[in-house]
Design an enzyme around this catalytic site. Structure first.
Site, short mmCIF file in Angstrom:
data_model
loop_
_atom_site.label_atom_id
_atom_site.label_comp_id
_atom_site.label_asym_id
_atom_site.label_seq_id
_atom_site.Cartn_x
_atom_site.Cartn_y
_atom_site.Cartn_z
N GLU A 160 85.75 -42.17 -19.73
CA GLU A 160 86.70 -41.05 -19.67
C GLU A 160 87.76 -41.14 -20.77
O GLU A 160 88.96 -41.20 -20.52
CB GLU A 160 87.35 -41.00 -18.29
CG GLU A 160 86.34 -40.73 -17.19
CD GLU A 160 86.96 -40.56 -15.82
OE1 GLU A 160 86.41 -39.79 -15.00
OE2 GLU A 160 88.01 -41.20 -15.55
N GLU B 196 79.29 -39.60 -12.79
CA GLU B 196 80.17 -39.72 -11.64
C GLU B 196 80.22 -38.39 -10.92
O GLU B 196 80.47 -37.36 -11.55
CB GLU B 196 81.61 -40.12 -12.02
CG GLU B 196 81.78 -41.54 -12.52
CD GLU B 196 83.23 -41.91 -12.75
OE1 GLU B 196 84.12 -41.34 -12.06
OE2 GLU B 196 83.50 -42.74 -13.62
#
Length: 466
Positions: free
Chosen positions: A174, A363
């Site tokens: 991320e 995710e």
């Protein structure tokens, strides 16, 4: 058209949220190891040094360090062919700047990866997942260009040591969290945009160099980027709301633009110019970025936002969600996150249309409070329903839209410490772990109803979702 036969099914975890054993095997401390549970368990609190009589969730976590064989056996029971895991940088280079790696750390991951392969599970390894070695604080963390050298040494060590056993890699988890949660993303504790953009630039450079090293060491390596899934709908068809949403998405997508395209987009360069920010570009850097573009894009997907004219700046992490608007058409989780399965299809199309490279969801999951029944069972139909609806929309993206989706790894297949809050009560797993908010419990693992449901999904390659 079903999912491809080689579709990757599994789950995803992060070392600092499951391993524990914070100083065992020669491991050094990381930025995650000085994060404790904040007020009322709402958000994390960062301490400059370890404080006595304070609970730091990562120090024991769910003790995967000592229980990895048991956990991997459970993953294999679900039939996975892929597991997204992270390697703890300070377990390999305890202070981050050593000349030689920690042999005990490499040995631990040797054991984990060999165990996965023995069960027919392909590892997808995140090289840096929110745990920059705390020893690099003396350099100023990622504000200092030297960290690109330390990171490349670390990444190259992994590529060489695990050659032939690991072929799928992600450089930074991320990475766009440098704009929303900079301490988490790289140890940056500053509101100064120039500091954050300098740190982001150094991570871009480090990633590009790592991609090139991975390809040189093993041509079979595939290296991806990982985007924190911020996607937004305009609040209305008012052009001001549309432009406000465009500006919001520019703040996030420029990260994937750089890593997928190999250069800063013009809209970002103009913005930096208006802000008076000069990137620390050195001769040869821009060529490095071009040569080090990723092979695929992966991302996390939990929710969508509504943005518009009132949206100022960017989100302060996923926990705030203060864009100035709420979506009246969506239900929300117990932690206030909008639940938007159709947004997953939208996001897959957006990313593939923009970059034209394979996409992977690494995710996706629902944080919820689970109840253990008197007979030991955990009935989590709410989680099954959440995942079913999202997988259905992923299937539409593949079948109807033609998006080349590589795979799907849910977050997190086993209950772990929540990143955003440090809580244990915010559970995502198919596997229940007996642990409370204060680190008390037997750590016993239990299969939830969702465990058996996901096993059926995997065995049918996504066809049986009932």
């Amino acid at each position: 058209m079903p999912f491809p036969k080689n579709f990757l099914w599994g789950g995803a975890t992060a070392a600092n949220q499951i391993e524990g054993a914070v100083t065992e095997g020669g491991k050094g401390l990381s930025t995650a190891d000085v994060m404790t549970v904040g007020g009322h368990g709402v958000k994390r609190r960062i301490t400059p040094t370890l404080e006595p009589d304070t609970y730091y969730p990562s120090h024991v976590a769910i003790d995967h360090f000592h229980r990895y064989k048991e956990d991997i056996a459970l993953f294999a029971e679900m039939g996975w062919n892929c597991y997204r895991m992270s390697i703890s940088w300070p377990r390999i280079f305890p202070n981050g700047d050593e000349a030689q790696p920690n042999a005990q750390g490499l040995a631990f991951y040797d054991a984990v990866i060999d165990e996965l392969l023995a069960h027919g599970i392909q590892p997808l390894v995140t090289i840096s997942h929110f745990e920059t070695p705390l020893g690099l604080q003396k350099y100023g963390f990622w504000e200092n260009r030297q960290l690109t050298e330390f990171y490349l040494r670390y990444a190259t060590t992994l590529f060489e040591h695990f050659k032939g056993r690991v072929k799928l890699w992600l450089t930074f988890n991320e990475i766009n969290c440098m704009s929303t949660q900079p301490w988490v993303a790289g140890g940056i504790d500053s509101e100064d945009e120039s500091v954050r953009m300098t740190a982001a630039y150094h991570q871009f450079l480090a990633s590009a160099q790592a991609v090139q090293a991975a390809h040189a060491i093993d041509p079979e390596n595939k290296v991806g980027m990982m985007y924190c899934g911020h996607f937004a709908y305009p609040n209305s068809c008012n052009p001001n709301d549309v432009i406000g949403t465009m500006n919001f998405m520019h703040q996030m997508l420029f990260y994937s633009d750089v890593q997928c395209r190999g250069y800063y987009p013009r809209y970002k360069l103009r913005e930096l110019e208006r802000q008076g920010i000069t990137l620390p570009i050195q001769p040869g850097d821009l060529d490095e970025l071009k040569r080090g573009t990723v092979d695929f894009i992966s991302y996390s997907y939990y929710m969508t936002h509504v943005t518009g004219e009132k949206t100022q700046g960017i989100l302060k992490g996923l926990n705030g969600l203060d864009t100035g608007y709420k979506n009246p058409y969506l239900e929300r989780s117990a932690w206030g996150w909008a639940i938007d399965p159709q947004g997953l299809r939208y996001s897959l199309n957006l990313l593939y249309d923009r970059y034209q490279i394979p996409v992977m969801i690494v995710e996706n999951g629902l944080g919820a409070v689970d109840t253990v029944e008197p007979d030991g069972s955990i009935h989590d139909d709410y989680r099954i329903n959440y995942l079913r609806r999202h997988i259905q929309e992923m299937k539409k993206a593949v079948e109807l839209d033609g998006v080349p989706v590589m795979g799907y790894t849910s977050w997190a297949p086993i209950d772990s410490i929540a990143l955003s809050t440090g809580q244990m009560s915010k559970r995502y797993g198919f596997i229940y772990v007996d642990l409370d908010e204060n680190g008390n419990g037997t750590l016993e693992r239990r299969r939830k109803d969702s465990f058996y449901w996901y096993k059926k999904v995997v065995s049918s390659n996504g066809e049986d979702l009932d």
